[in-house]
Design an enzyme around this catalytic site. Sequence first.
Site, mmCIF file in Angstrom:
data_model
loop_
_atom_site.group_PDB
_atom_site.id
_atom_site.type_symbol
_atom_site.label_atom_id
_atom_site.label_comp_id
_atom_site.label_asym_id
_atom_site.label_seq_id
_atom_site.Cartn_x
_atom_site.Cartn_y
_atom_site.Cartn_z
ATOM 1 N N LYS A 1 -8.048 -3.082 -3.346
ATOM 2 C CA LYS A 1 -9.002 -2.401 -2.461
ATOM 3 C C LYS A 1 -10.228 -3.271 -2.210
ATOM 4 O O LYS A 1 -10.735 -3.362 -1.081
ATOM 5 C CB LYS A 1 -9.411 -1.069 -3.092
ATOM 6 C CG LYS A 1 -8.249 -0.077 -3.207
ATOM 7 C CD LYS A 1 -8.606 1.067 -4.156
ATOM 8 C CE LYS A 1 -7.482 2.085 -4.257
ATOM 9 N NZ LYS A 1 -7.731 3.057 -5.352
ATOM 10 N N ALA B 1 -8.408 15.296 19.046
ATOM 11 C CA ALA B 1 -7.724 14.073 19.479
ATOM 12 C C ALA B 1 -7.530 14.033 20.986
ATOM 13 O O ALA B 1 -7.225 12.980 21.551
ATOM 14 C CB ALA B 1 -6.375 13.952 18.788
ATOM 15 N N ARG C 1 13.783 8.720 0.601
ATOM 16 C CA ARG C 1 14.990 8.326 -0.118
ATOM 17 C C ARG C 1 15.978 9.479 -0.241
ATOM 18 O O ARG C 1 17.160 9.324 -0.009
ATOM 19 C CB ARG C 1 14.624 7.784 -1.509
ATOM 20 C CG ARG C 1 14.897 6.285 -1.578
ATOM 21 C CD ARG C 1 14.512 5.720 -2.896
ATOM 22 N NE ARG C 1 13.091 6.018 -3.165
ATOM 23 C CZ ARG C 1 12.376 5.434 -4.109
ATOM 24 N NH1 ARG C 1 12.929 4.514 -4.867
ATOM 25 N NH2 ARG C 1 11.111 5.729 -4.296
ATOM 26 N N ASP D 1 -5.153 -2.370 -8.896
ATOM 27 C CA ASP D 1 -5.327 -1.461 -7.762
ATOM 28 C C ASP D 1 -6.739 -1.610 -7.175
ATOM 29 O O ASP D 1 -6.914 -1.718 -5.963
ATOM 30 C CB ASP D 1 -5.083 -0.024 -8.245
ATOM 31 C CG ASP D 1 -5.401 1.003 -7.191
ATOM 32 O OD1 ASP D 1 -4.563 1.201 -6.295
ATOM 33 O OD2 ASP D 1 -6.497 1.598 -7.257
#
Lengths: 435, 435
Positions: free
Chosen positions: A207, A34, A46, A203
Site C-alpha cells: 500500500k 452516477a 472458483r 501488505d
Amino acid sequence: MVEPLNIALAGLGTVGTGVVRLIETNAELIARRAGRPIRIAAVSARDRTKDRGVDLTQYTWEDDPAALAAREDVDVVVELVGGSDGPALSLARKAIGNGKGLVTANKAMIAHHGLELASAAESAGVALKFEAAVAGGIPVIKGLSEGAAANKIERVYGILNGTCNYILSTMEDTGRDFTDVLEEAQRLGYAEADPTFDIEGIDAAHKLSILAAIAFGSRLRFDAVETMGVSPVKAADIEQARSLGYVIRLIGMAEIDRLDGGVGLFQRVRPHLVPIDHPLAHVDGATNAVVAEGNFMGRLLFQGAGAGDGPTASAVVADIIDIARGEKGAAFSMPASELEDIAPAPTGHRFGRSYLRFIVHDRPGVLAEITAAMRDAGVSIESLIQKAPSDDAGEVIIAVVTHEGPESAVTEAMRILDGSDNLAAQPLVMQIIAN
Amino acid sequence: MVEPLNIALAGLGTVGTGVVRLIETNAELIARRAGRPIRIAAVSARDRTKDRGVDLTQYTWEDDPAALAAREDVDVVVELVGGSDGPALSLARKAIGNGKGLVTANKAMIAHHGLELASAAESAGVALKFEAAVAGGIPVIKGLSEGAAANKIERVYGILNGTCNYILSTMEDTGRDFTDVLEEAQRLGYAEADPTFDIEGIDAAHKLSILAAIAFGSRLRFDAVETMGVSPVKAADIEQARSLGYVIRLIGMAEIDRLDGGVGLFQRVRPHLVPIDHPLAHVDGATNAVVAEGNFMGRLLFQGAGAGDGPTASAVVADIIDIARGEKGAAFSMPASELEDIAPAPTGHRFGRSYLRFIVHDRPGVLAEITAAMRDAGVSIESLIQKAPSDDAGEVIIAVVTHEGPESAVTEAMRILDGSDNLAAQPLVMQIIAN
C-alpha cells in the site's frame, strides 16, 4: 433512462459478495449519483455451488474469469481474485487489452505491476482504478491524486494494516503478548490463518508503495520498501513506550529525501513510537489512517475502516461510479510516462529520535557496554530505563530513547553491540514519529 | 504541450494571492498532474495599487470583475470576492451564462444560491466547483460526492469553523474566558474584526447545509439550520465537561430523521460535549474535521487545515485541476433536478444525552426547583454537580448530565424553569455526542 454501465465481477469472496450486496442495496441512489444504473452483467468465481448469502442466479456465470474480459456486454471488469500475478494479472491484462475499464482491490498486483497496467490502460484509453487497494473504505487514493493534486507532497505516512493495528492496540489495552493476541485475532477473523503478509508488514508495504507513487509522481518501487513487521514488539515495549508518552503503531512512511543535493525515495514500514497527542495515536483496532503533508495544504488526515467487506466494497463501487460518470483520470494522478524514476534514498540519511530496547543478562558490566557503544557511535541518550527482571530467567529490559540524531549512528551502535554475549536477544530499534 | 486551461481570478485577498502563489510555485507539477498548464489570463480586485506580495504585472488587469466573465480568453472564472449576493453572485451568474466553468470558495453564496447556480451550470454544460467553501484545504466535498458516492449517508457532522475551535481549545488549555480569548484571536488574526459570522455559528451553518445536500442528495436548506454560537460557553462549562470526560466543540450535525414514518432533514450547529476518546475531541486550534457515516463504508474522518491562504488555495486549485482534466461532475454529486426536497425534521425528535448548566443564586430551594422541573418534564438525571461560588457574587453553577432521552423533554424542563427568579442567567443546554 440512459444506458447502464455493465460490469463483470471476478472473485466472489467477502469483498466480491459485498460489492454485489452494495450494488443491489443502493441501486437507486447509485443511479442518481452516477447518472446511470450500474448493472452486473456477469460474475465468476472458483466454486459456483458455494452459498455466499447473495442470490447470484440472476447474473450470467462464467467458470473462467478470463472469459469476462472477452464479453461484448461488459464495459468494466472488477478484479477481486487477488494475488500479485497468476489469474488476477492475466485477467487485468486481458480486460484492458480488450478495451474494458479495470477496477481492482488488489494491492499486491498494483504494487508489482501497476506501471505496466497504467501504461496499457492509457494506451487503450480506458480507466484503471484501485481505490480499494489502499486503506479499505477510505478514499485516500482519490484524496491524494485529486484532492491534494495542487500540492507538492513531501511526506505521506500512516497506519495501513488493520490486522497489525488491531494486535498492537489490543496488546496496549490488555498488556498481553504478541503471540497470544495474534491467536485471538485469528479466531475472531481479524487475522488470516497465514498472517505473514499482514504481520511482517508486506501488505502495508504494498500500500505504501502505491501511495508514494501517487504522492510524489514517482515510479512504483515496492522492491525498495524497507520492511519490518510487528512480531518483535513485546508487551514490555508497549509498557515502556506508554510510560514515556507514546503508543506503538506499525507505520508506513514515504518521504522525498533531499540530503546531499540528490533526490531519493525513502519508503519504510516499521513499528514506530507515536506521541500520544499525535492524531495517529488515537487510531485503534482495525482502523486505518493516512497523513499527507503538502506545501500548500499543510497536514491532511484521512481515517476510516481499513478492511471488511462493506468498506472495501464502498471503495470498489466508488471507482465504478467514477467510470460511469465518464472520469478516466490517470491511475497515478499523472500519465505513467510522466512518473519520475527516483532512486531509493541511501539508508542512514534519516534524522530523528529512536527507541532502542535491549534484553540483557542480569550481570555486571552490561549497561557499561551498551552506553559505551552508544558513545562510540555518537548516539546521544535522552532517557534510559532499566527494568528489574519480571521472572526468574534473569533477563533484564533496558529501554533507551535517543536525542535527535542521524539514524546511521544508531545503526553503528547496534553493529558494535552485535554478537555481544551480554545480549539475551536481538535488540529492537523503533523510530519515534515527530509531532 | 497541449493548450493551457485559462483562468481568471476575481478577488485578490489572502486566498486570491494564495492561488496566484500556488499556481506559480507548483506550475510544473500542476501541468504534469492536470495534463496541461494552468494559465492565469486575467485578474481583478478592488484596488490595483495595493501591494499583495506577488507580482501581478504579468496578468491582464480588469477593474470590473464582471468583465472577466466576458473575456474570450478565459475558460474558468475563479470567484474569491465573497458575500452571498452582490458582485460575487452577479459574476458567478455571468460566468456560467457565458459558458465558463466556475470555481468558488464562497460558502455563503453556495448555501444561498447553490441550487440555482448548479442548475445553470448543468444547462450550460460547465463545471461548478466549491471544494474550498467547506473545511478549507480538506477535500471533503470530493470525499463525500465521489469517494463516498456508493453509500447511503445518514449522518454527517464535524468541526467546521476554525475560529470557534481555536477559541474553545484555547479556553480549554488556558482556563480563560470567552471574551478574553476572542480578543486575543482577533489580535492574532484568527478571528475577524467583526467575528459575528464565525462565533454565532453562521459560517458553520453555511458549510453544514452544503455538506448535507451532498451527503443526502437533498435540496439545500440553509434557512432550516438550527444555529447557536459559542459565546454562551463559559470557562466553567469547559471545566465541568473535562471533569466528566468531555471537551466542548462547536459541532455542525446533519442527519436524516426517520421517526414517525416520515423523512426529515435535521441540521444543527451548536456547542456539543464530545467524549475525550472520540476522534473529534483531539481536533485543536484552527483545524477542521468532518465525519461521515455511510451504510457500507462505516465511519470516515477527514481532518486538516480549515482555513488560511495555503490550504484554501490548495482546494481552489484542486477544483481547477479537475476541470483541466475534463471532469465536470454534478456540483452536488447528482444533477440539481435529482436532489430531493426534504422538509426540516420536526424539533424534539432527537434522542440523546444532554448537558445542562444553570447559574443560580445561592439560596435554599434552588436545587429542589430545578430537579422538580426535570422530574415533571420526564428528564432522567445521570449526574449533577453543584459548584460552590468562586467569587462574591453569590452565584452558583449547577451542571447536570441527563440519561439518554428525548430532547423534547429537556426543552420542556427549560420551559418550566423559564423566568424563575432562582436563575441568575439563561441556562445553557449542550448535546453530548455519542461515541
